[in-house]
Design an enzyme around this catalytic site. Structure first.
Site, PDB file in Angstrom:
ATOM      1  N   ASP A 184      -6.063  -3.694   0.039  1.00 54.09           N
ATOM      2  CA  ASP A 184      -5.020  -4.075  -0.929  1.00 54.09           C
ATOM      3  C   ASP A 184      -4.576  -2.897  -1.788  1.00 54.09           C
ATOM      4  O   ASP A 184      -4.163  -3.072  -2.935  1.00 54.09           O
ATOM      5  CB  ASP A 184      -5.504  -5.221  -1.850  1.00 54.09           C
ATOM      6  CG  ASP A 184      -6.057  -6.395  -1.075  1.00 54.09           C
ATOM      7  OD1 ASP A 184      -5.347  -6.897  -0.196  1.00 54.09           O
ATOM      8  OD2 ASP A 184      -7.200  -6.797  -1.341  1.00 54.09           O
ATOM      9  N   GLU A 185      -4.641  -1.683  -1.232  1.00 51.27           N
ATOM     10  CA  GLU A 185      -4.307  -0.498  -2.030  1.00 51.27           C
ATOM     11  C   GLU A 185      -2.808  -0.266  -2.184  1.00 51.27           C
ATOM     12  O   GLU A 185      -2.392   0.535  -3.019  1.00 51.27           O
ATOM     13  CB  GLU A 185      -4.925   0.769  -1.403  1.00 51.27           C
ATOM     14  CG  GLU A 185      -6.424   0.782  -1.336  1.00 51.27           C
ATOM     15  CD  GLU A 185      -6.958   0.290   0.003  1.00 51.27           C
ATOM     16  OE1 GLU A 185      -8.160   0.449   0.244  1.00 51.27           O
ATOM     17  OE2 GLU A 185      -6.159  -0.252   0.797  1.00 51.27           O
ATOM     18  N   GLY A 238       1.170  -0.916   2.488  1.00 49.63           N
ATOM     19  CA  GLY A 238       2.434  -1.410   3.033  1.00 49.63           C
ATOM     20  C   GLY A 238       3.632  -0.681   2.476  1.00 49.63           C
ATOM     21  O   GLY A 238       4.550  -0.317   3.212  1.00 49.63           O
ATOM     22  N   HIS A 265       0.169  -7.014   4.034  1.00 49.35           N
ATOM     23  CA  HIS A 265       1.003  -6.005   3.388  1.00 49.35           C
ATOM     24  C   HIS A 265       2.173  -6.709   2.719  1.00 49.35           C
ATOM     25  O   HIS A 265       2.868  -7.506   3.357  1.00 49.35           O
ATOM     26  CB  HIS A 265       1.571  -5.010   4.410  1.00 49.35           C
ATOM     27  CG  HIS A 265       0.555  -4.062   4.949  1.00 49.35           C
ATOM     28  ND1 HIS A 265      -0.570  -3.697   4.250  1.00 49.35           N
ATOM     29  CD2 HIS A 265       0.497  -3.376   6.121  1.00 49.35           C
ATOM     30  CE1 HIS A 265      -1.271  -2.834   4.978  1.00 49.35           C
ATOM     31  NE2 HIS A 265      -0.647  -2.635   6.113  1.00 49.35           N
ATOM     32  N   ARG A 278      -7.989 -11.434  -7.155  1.00 43.66           N
ATOM     33  CA  ARG A 278      -8.808 -10.269  -6.833  1.00 43.66           C
ATOM     34  C   ARG A 278      -9.681  -9.882  -8.024  1.00 43.66           C
ATOM     35  O   ARG A 278      -9.268 -10.018  -9.174  1.00 43.66           O
ATOM     36  CB  ARG A 278      -7.919  -9.093  -6.437  1.00 43.66           C
ATOM     37  CG  ARG A 278      -7.140  -9.341  -5.156  1.00 43.66           C
ATOM     38  CD  ARG A 278      -6.177  -8.209  -4.846  1.00 43.66           C
ATOM     39  NE  ARG A 278      -5.393  -8.508  -3.639  1.00 43.66           N
ATOM     40  CZ  ARG A 278      -4.108  -8.237  -3.492  1.00 43.66           C
ATOM     41  NH1 ARG A 278      -3.438  -7.652  -4.476  1.00 43.66           N
ATOM     42  NH2 ARG A 278      -3.487  -8.545  -2.374  1.00 43.66           N
ATOM     43  N   SER A 301       3.090   5.930  -6.974  1.00 41.95           N
ATOM     44  CA  SER A 301       3.948   4.744  -7.031  1.00 41.95           C
ATOM     45  C   SER A 301       4.005   4.203  -8.455  1.00 41.95           C
ATOM     46  O   SER A 301       2.971   4.012  -9.097  1.00 41.95           O
ATOM     47  CB  SER A 301       3.417   3.664  -6.092  1.00 41.95           C
ATOM     48  OG  SER A 301       4.145   2.466  -6.250  1.00 41.95           O
TER      49      SER A 301
END
Length: 416
Positions: free
Chosen positions: A13-14, A17, A41, A301, A405
């Site tokens: 889940d980094e 995508g 993704h 999470r 990002s």
């Protein structure tokens, strides 16, 4: 020309995508090499959110060929549903004839075994990934290329049911009728077989010609690797860069640049050790600001601070040439931000990974926070404290951070 590779260096889940989608514009072949539809993704383009689980993220590039490699376990039902999001995949999607199939009974086995584990449950997605890989390794699995001969595959699956009858009954799992099974296989054959090829030879030809730009896309993350992750709380495949070789049929020399992907903090889904987990207000704030709920399961999470010890380990084991740091904007507004630079283990300070990660305590460095980085697209426009944070992580993990990002949108990315 070698194939470049993207790999997660945390617990999945980094944000792989987004980076694959961003870089896929530069590549004309994108390959997935392991995992199944347990991975997810999420990509945002022009405000539209698209969730992918099996199809490589390069599918959003109309000029790219997307390959599902032999190392992937494929749920035909999940793949068909995913394919419905796109108008025309002819010539844009290829599936390895050696990829193993996930059937409904694999999912039922997965969920039944989790129930039996009780408080020791691994925290799987219940999507049948582990049982499908288990069948593969025990040489009783079924490959997607076998769909070309429905009669033979139908008989093999019925034989499988008979061989495992006692096991299935013990788990309370029922078999589909012979007619239901045949109809299901016929549907899969009709829709999927036009996309099934020998993807290994296809890639060899491309590499030999040297004209295609190839990107390899990993699923999950390094810390979930079956061999090198936090066993037994791991997935059932090799998530590290080396898994691309076996999962696509490539030689080590075929791998070019390796780009590691990490969040600016850490998350984990499911059970297992997580040294920097924060169960207080900061952890809850990270979850809310980061919208940290699983793409596949919707589960919240677990959230915590950046773990530089784990990231350095992951960078080394993957041979990362550079790193992308994702979701920096989620840290907006925090007064103080922490990074685990070392662990306390058996009374000593260490800066390396151990196999019994549940027995370490994080030792933190603390950084001053910043107001807002969301939407920033150039290094010079970042707040000074954000720059210091990024540079400190670079030094700790000994890997250059080349991409940053600052929002889910593709365009909000800083290139250094």
């Amino acid at each position: 020309m070698a194939a470049d590779l993207i790999v997660g260096i945390q617990w999945g889940d980094e944000g792989k995508g987004k980076i694959v989608d961003l870089l896929a514009q530069e590549y004309n072949v994108v390959c997935r090499y392991q995992g199944g539809h347990n991975a997810g993704h999420t990509i945002v383009v022009d405000g539209k959110t698209i969730a992918l689980h099996l199809i490589p993220s390069g599918i959003l590039n109309p000029k790219a060929v997307n390959i599902i490699g032999n190392g992937v376990v494929v749920s035909p039902a999940a793949l068909l549903k995913e394919m419905e999001q796109f108008d025309n995949l002819d010539g844009r999607l290829l599936i390895s004839d050696k990829a193993h199939l996930i059937f409904k009974y694999h999912e039922e086995i997965d969920r039944a075994k989790e129930r039996l584990r009780g408080k020791n449950a691994i925290g799987t997605t219940g999507r049948g990934i582990g049982p499908a890989y288990s069948d593969k390794v025990s040489r009783q699995g079924h490959r997607i290329g076998e769909l070309k001969d429905i009669d033979t595959l139908h008989k093999k699956i019925l034989d499988y049911f008979e061989t495992n009858k006692i096991y299935f009954e013990a788990l309370g799992i029922s078999f589909p009728s012979e007619n239901e099974l045949r109809m299901e296989l016929q549907r899969y054959q009709e829709v999927l077989m036009p996309y099934v090829v020998d993807t290994t030879n296809y890639l060899w030809d491309l590499l030999e010609l040297g004209e295609a730009k190839i990107l390899l896309e990993g699923a999950q993350g390094t810390m979930l690797d079956i061999d090198h992750g936090t066993y037994p709380y791991v997935t059932s495949s090799n998530t590290i860069a080396a898994g691309a070789c076996t999962g696509l049929g490539l030689a080590p020399k075929d791998i070019g640049k390796v780009i590691g992907i990490a969040k600016a903090y850490c998350t984990r889904v499911g059970n297992g050790p997580f040294p920097t987990e924060d169960n207080g207000e900061d952890g809850e704030r990270l979850r809310k600001q980061g919208h940290e709920f699983g793409t596949t399961t919707g589960r919240p999470r677990r959230c915590g601070w950046f773990d530089a010890v784990a990231a350095k380990y992951a960078s080394r084991i993957n041979g990362c040439d550079e790193m992308a740091l994702m979701k920096l904007d989620v840290l907006d507004g925090f007064e103080k931000i922490k990074v685990a630079s070392k662990y306390l283990y058996e009374g000593e300070e260490i800066d390396y990974m151990v196999s019994d990660l549940e027995n370490v305590e994080p030792i933190y460095l603390e950084f001053e926070g910043w107001d807002r980085v969301e939407g920033i697209r150039s290094w010079k426009d970042l707040p000074l404290n954000a720059k210091r944070y990024i540079e400190a992580i670079e030094e700790l993990i000994e890997t250059k951070i080349s991409l940053i990002s600052t929002s889910p949108d593709r365009a909000d990315t800083i290139k250094r």
